[in-house]
Design a protein around this motif. Structure first.
Motif, PDB file in Angstrom:
ATOM      1  N   THR A  74      -8.427   8.452   7.543  1.00  0.00           N
ATOM      2  CA  THR A  74      -7.989   8.318   6.152  1.00  0.00           C
ATOM      3  C   THR A  74      -6.726   9.118   5.865  1.00  0.00           C
ATOM      4  O   THR A  74      -5.941   8.757   4.982  1.00  0.00           O
ATOM      5  CB  THR A  74      -9.107   8.780   5.201  1.00  0.00           C
ATOM      6  OG1 THR A  74      -9.466  10.133   5.504  1.00  0.00           O
ATOM      7  CG2 THR A  74     -10.328   7.888   5.333  1.00  0.00           C
ATOM      8  N   LYS A  75      -6.510  10.197   6.614  1.00  0.00           N
ATOM      9  CA  LYS A  75      -5.317  11.019   6.408  1.00  0.00           C
ATOM     10  C   LYS A  75      -4.068  10.422   7.063  1.00  0.00           C
ATOM     11  O   LYS A  75      -2.940  10.788   6.710  1.00  0.00           O
ATOM     12  CB  LYS A  75      -5.550  12.433   6.932  1.00  0.00           C
ATOM     13  CG  LYS A  75      -6.645  13.197   6.186  1.00  0.00           C
ATOM     14  CD  LYS A  75      -6.309  13.328   4.715  1.00  0.00           C
ATOM     15  CE  LYS A  75      -7.384  14.096   3.954  1.00  0.00           C
ATOM     16  NZ  LYS A  75      -7.063  14.214   2.497  1.00  0.00           N
ATOM     17  N   ASP A  78      -0.443   0.557   8.176  1.00  0.00           N
ATOM     18  CA  ASP A  78       0.175  -0.322   7.180  1.00  0.00           C
ATOM     19  C   ASP A  78       0.792  -1.577   7.805  1.00  0.00           C
ATOM     20  O   ASP A  78       0.591  -2.687   7.300  1.00  0.00           O
ATOM     21  CB  ASP A  78       1.226   0.444   6.374  1.00  0.00           C
ATOM     22  CG  ASP A  78       0.584   1.438   5.416  1.00  0.00           C
ATOM     23  OD1 ASP A  78      -0.628   1.311   5.170  1.00  0.00           O
ATOM     24  OD2 ASP A  78       1.285   2.351   4.925  1.00  0.00           O
ATOM     25  N   PRO A  79       1.569  -1.475   8.905  1.00  0.00           N
ATOM     26  CA  PRO A  79       2.098  -2.713   9.529  1.00  0.00           C
ATOM     27  C   PRO A  79       0.985  -3.655   9.984  1.00  0.00           C
ATOM     28  O   PRO A  79       1.106  -4.878   9.841  1.00  0.00           O
ATOM     29  CB  PRO A  79       2.908  -2.186  10.727  1.00  0.00           C
ATOM     30  CG  PRO A  79       3.259  -0.791  10.369  1.00  0.00           C
ATOM     31  CD  PRO A  79       2.104  -0.275   9.585  1.00  0.00           C
ATOM     32  N   LEU A  80      -0.104  -3.085  10.507  1.00  0.00           N
ATOM     33  CA  LEU A  80      -1.229  -3.922  10.925  1.00  0.00           C
ATOM     34  C   LEU A  80      -1.849  -4.641   9.733  1.00  0.00           C
ATOM     35  O   LEU A  80      -2.218  -5.834   9.837  1.00  0.00           O
ATOM     36  CB  LEU A  80      -2.277  -3.054  11.618  1.00  0.00           C
ATOM     37  CG  LEU A  80      -3.534  -3.769  12.125  1.00  0.00           C
ATOM     38  CD1 LEU A  80      -3.172  -4.828  13.155  1.00  0.00           C
ATOM     39  CD2 LEU A  80      -4.529  -2.770  12.705  1.00  0.00           C
ATOM     40  N   MET A  81      -1.977  -3.960   8.594  1.00  0.00           N
ATOM     41  CA  MET A  81      -2.538  -4.588   7.404  1.00  0.00           C
ATOM     42  C   MET A  81      -1.649  -5.714   6.898  1.00  0.00           C
ATOM     43  O   MET A  81      -2.143  -6.749   6.421  1.00  0.00           O
ATOM     44  CB  MET A  81      -2.747  -3.535   6.307  1.00  0.00           C
ATOM     45  CG  MET A  81      -3.749  -2.449   6.664  1.00  0.00           C
ATOM     46  SD  MET A  81      -5.369  -3.136   7.099  1.00  0.00           S
ATOM     47  CE  MET A  81      -5.807  -3.917   5.548  1.00  0.00           C
ATOM     48  N   VAL A  82      -0.322  -5.537   6.982  1.00  0.00           N
ATOM     49  CA  VAL A  82       0.604  -6.599   6.580  1.00  0.00           C
ATOM     50  C   VAL A  82       0.424  -7.821   7.465  1.00  0.00           C
ATOM     51  O   VAL A  82       0.402  -8.977   6.998  1.00  0.00           O
ATOM     52  CB  VAL A  82       2.062  -6.087   6.634  1.00  0.00           C
ATOM     53  CG1 VAL A  82       3.038  -7.238   6.402  1.00  0.00           C
ATOM     54  CG2 VAL A  82       2.280  -4.990   5.595  1.00  0.00           C
ATOM     55  N   ILE A  83       0.284  -7.583   8.783  1.00  0.00           N
ATOM     56  CA  ILE A  83       0.078  -8.694   9.719  1.00  0.00           C
ATOM     57  C   ILE A  83      -1.231  -9.421   9.406  1.00  0.00           C
ATOM     58  O   ILE A  83      -1.286 -10.663   9.356  1.00  0.00           O
ATOM     59  CB  ILE A  83       0.088  -8.178  11.169  1.00  0.00           C
ATOM     60  CG1 ILE A  83       1.473  -7.631  11.523  1.00  0.00           C
ATOM     61  CG2 ILE A  83      -0.313  -9.282  12.142  1.00  0.00           C
ATOM     62  CD1 ILE A  83       1.529  -6.948  12.875  1.00  0.00           C
TER      63      ILE A  83
END
Length: 391
Positions: free
Chosen positions: A35-36, A42-47
């Motif tokens: 979590t820290k 973030d790039p993985l979440m965008v993909i």
């Protein structure tokens, strides 16, 4: 020194409770660290956000159409030609849909949006007239409740829901590009899923250790069965509900019957909550039109729900999910609060898959930990059966 090490081993290493607690703390520490440093993902979440919609839509379509392709393949059709035939049939149905159904529905939707505020004003006026009657005063005295406060609360809640719905519509309009891309790419993803989807489990299993492949294959098979049974069954049930309601609305002469039936078919995908949402606009229209139409509408809904609950769902859905109705209701509510509309739609199949995984993990844990071994016979105490007297 050796005695101290032996005692330490007995107290901590050989103590399964302490060892389990230590594992739990290590997992919690890992979660806290992740979590820290969440920005790394973030790039993985965008993909994932980019490819999620086409994959989900293609996956649902795959479970819906794959039995047809398998059937054609058994009839000596090559799989590629069977997929091509399926696409031609789908294109033909879409053309018929846009040629005949969409224009009629579009006119009804436009008319419904224009007249619905008037329906709502009439409902409000009738309630105001009822609130000023002696019957309402008697009811209020019996309930010993301030009904005006209740209606004020309901009005505020309704306004809040309406505003959130308008906001959701605005956000949907803002993501038109993503929707168009998903619609364009879904047929391509679906084609390769239908063509090579059966090879995907073997490809994934090659990444796992050999000892765990057989058990993982079993888990994937059960999860696949749960998802496929639910998706196919729920779509068939929703179509049946829409057709039955459309026939019923035509018989009783309810205005905007086709549009209301389509809304009911779409919302019926969500168990329990869907029908309650679908009947609301139909009730408002019926109340405003005539009391007799309201009675006929209630009869139609009771008949359709009886047919769906006693005949359609048991035959189509069966008992594949093996989930208690109360559990389904709580799962839908929790998923809706966590993930919104998508959470409500995918709550039940997601829970079914999670249940399969957790069940197998628990079975594995029981076998490995030894904490759930059989109780020795000497420890069993039968309190219901009295001891026979010695003769």
């Amino acid at each position: 020194m050796k005695g101290s090490l032996t005692k330490f081993k007995q107290l901590f290493i050989d103590n399964k409770f302490v060892l389990g607690l230590l594992i739990f703390l290590l997992v919690a520490l890992d979660i806290y660290v992740l979590t820290k440093i969440s920005f790394i993902f973030d790039p993985l979440m965008v993909i994932l956000k980019t490819v999620a919609a086409p994959i989900v839509l293609a996956g649902i379509s795959y479970y819906l159409f794959n039995p047809v392709i398998d059937w054609l393949e058994k009839k000596k059709w090559k799989r590629g030609w069977a997929i091509a035939l399926l696409y031609l049939v789908i294109i033909g149905l879409i053309i018929l849909l846009f040629s005949f159904v969409i224009p009629a529905v579009k006119d009804q939707i436009i008319s419904l949006f224009k007249t619905f505020p008037g329906y709502w004003d009439q409902i409000t006026q009738k309630f105001n007239e009822f609130s000023q009657s002696s019957l309402f005063d008697q009811l209020k005295d019996k309930l010993s409740t301030n009904m005006s406060d209740i209606m004020k609360t309901l009005s505020e809640k309704g306004t809040s829901v309406l505003n959130s719905a308008i906001t959701s519509v605005g956000s949907i309009v803002g993501t038109v590009t993503e929707v168009v891309l998903a619609i364009v790419t879904t047929p391509l993803v679906l084609f390769y899923l239908l063509k090579d989807g059966k090879k995907l489990p073997d490809f994934l299993l090659k990444m796992l250790p050999v000892n765990g492949r057989a058990h993982t294959r079993q888990v994937l098979g059960e999860a696949n069965h749960q998802i496929s049974s639910y998706i196919r069954g729920q779509i068939i049930v929703s179509l049946c509900i829409g057709i039955l309601l459309f026939i019923g609305y035509l018989i009783i002469g309810l205005p905007y019957g086709l549009t209301l039936a389509i809304i009911a078919a779409c919302t019926s995908i969500v168990p329990y909550l869907g029908p309650a949402i679908a009947i609301t606009p139909a009730l408002i229209i019926a109340i405003v039109t005539s009391p007799w139409l309201l009675v006929k509408l209630i009869i139609v809904w009771c008949v359709v729900q009886l047919l769906e609950g006693k005949f359609i769902s048991p035959q189509v859905m069966g008992k594949t999910l093996k989930v208690h109705p109360i559990t389904i209701l709580f799962v839908i509510l929790i998923a809706g609060n966590l993930f919104g509309v998508l959470g409500v739609i995918f709550a039940v199949p997601g829970y079914a898959v999670l249940k399969v995984i957790v069940t197998h993990v628990f079975i594995w844990f029981k076998r490995v930990s030894g904490l759930y071994g059989e109780q020795p016979e000497s420890e069993y105490v039968d309190v219901d059966t009295p001891e026979e007297p010695k003769l």
